[in-house]
Design a protein around this motif. Sequence first.
Motif, short mmCIF file in Angstrom:
data_model
loop_
_atom_site.label_atom_id
_atom_site.label_comp_id
_atom_site.label_asym_id
_atom_site.label_seq_id
_atom_site.Cartn_x
_atom_site.Cartn_y
_atom_site.Cartn_z
N ASN A 49 -3.67 5.62 5.46
CA ASN A 49 -4.57 4.56 5.05
C ASN A 49 -4.19 4.15 3.64
O ASN A 49 -3.95 5.01 2.80
N ILE A 50 -4.17 2.85 3.36
CA ILE A 50 -3.99 2.41 1.98
C ILE A 50 -5.34 1.88 1.53
O ILE A 50 -5.92 0.99 2.14
N THR A 51 -5.84 2.45 0.45
CA THR A 51 -7.16 2.09 -0.06
C THR A 51 -7.06 0.82 -0.91
O THR A 51 -5.96 0.44 -1.34
N PRO A 52 -8.19 0.17 -1.18
CA PRO A 52 -8.17 -1.04 -2.03
C PRO A 52 -7.57 -0.81 -3.43
O PRO A 52 -7.00 -1.72 -4.01
N ASN A 53 -7.69 0.40 -3.95
CA ASN A 53 -7.10 0.67 -5.27
C ASN A 53 -5.67 1.21 -5.16
O ASN A 53 -5.19 1.89 -6.04
N ARG A 54 -4.99 0.90 -4.02
CA ARG A 54 -3.56 1.16 -3.82
C ARG A 54 -3.21 2.65 -3.77
O ARG A 54 -2.16 3.07 -4.22
N LEU A 55 -4.08 3.44 -3.22
CA LEU A 55 -3.79 4.85 -2.98
C LEU A 55 -3.52 5.04 -1.48
O LEU A 55 -4.06 4.30 -0.66
N VAL A 56 -2.71 6.03 -1.16
CA VAL A 56 -2.45 6.35 0.23
C VAL A 56 -3.28 7.57 0.61
O VAL A 56 -3.22 8.60 -0.07
N HIS A 87 -2.18 9.32 -3.08
CA HIS A 87 -1.02 8.99 -3.88
C HIS A 87 -0.99 7.50 -4.16
O HIS A 87 -1.32 6.70 -3.29
N ALA A 88 -0.57 7.14 -5.33
CA ALA A 88 -0.48 5.74 -5.70
C ALA A 88 0.68 5.08 -4.94
O ALA A 88 1.72 5.68 -4.73
N VAL A 89 0.46 3.86 -4.53
CA VAL A 89 1.49 3.08 -3.86
C VAL A 89 2.08 2.13 -4.90
O VAL A 89 1.35 1.45 -5.60
N THR A 90 3.38 2.12 -4.98
CA THR A 90 4.02 1.18 -5.90
C THR A 90 4.58 0.03 -5.11
O THR A 90 5.06 0.22 -4.00
N SER A 91 4.50 -1.16 -5.66
CA SER A 91 5.04 -2.31 -4.98
C SER A 91 6.11 -2.97 -5.84
O SER A 91 6.04 -2.92 -7.06
N LYS A 92 7.09 -3.55 -5.17
CA LYS A 92 8.16 -4.26 -5.90
C LYS A 92 7.78 -5.72 -5.97
O LYS A 92 7.69 -6.40 -4.95
N GLN A 93 7.54 -6.22 -7.18
CA GLN A 93 7.17 -7.62 -7.33
C GLN A 93 8.04 -8.30 -8.35
O GLN A 93 8.57 -7.76 -9.21
#
Length: 124
Positions: free
Chosen positions: A98-105, A118-124
Amino acid sequence: MQVQAPRRTPKIQQVVEFVESLDDNHRLKGKEDGETYLIEPNAISRIYIENRQVLAETTQGDYHLGLRLYQVLEILPAYFIKISQSEIVNLKEIERFNITPNRLVEIHLKTRKLATHHAVTSKQ
């Protein structure tokens, strides 16, 4: 390991080989209520640190391992991964992510327990 016997018979050799093979299949030695148990990796859903002790969570209960997390990771088969500084999970025991609204898995295990976020990092 040292075995003392009057002579090395085939039976003594079998015992020696059996004891030596205990470490070959990745089994861990865990303690619960003063008893030591051999734990098969496929029985472990996760390994985590709590109150500065490393514990293995199984369907039978939690066992104190008496090792550091990095030592446990060296022993376990490749289907275990370290997901944080304090937790290792069995990939075979993951039911869903599950990915939470605050970008945790959130990692949901088959045991219905929730593994560390765990924090999810995105490439932007």
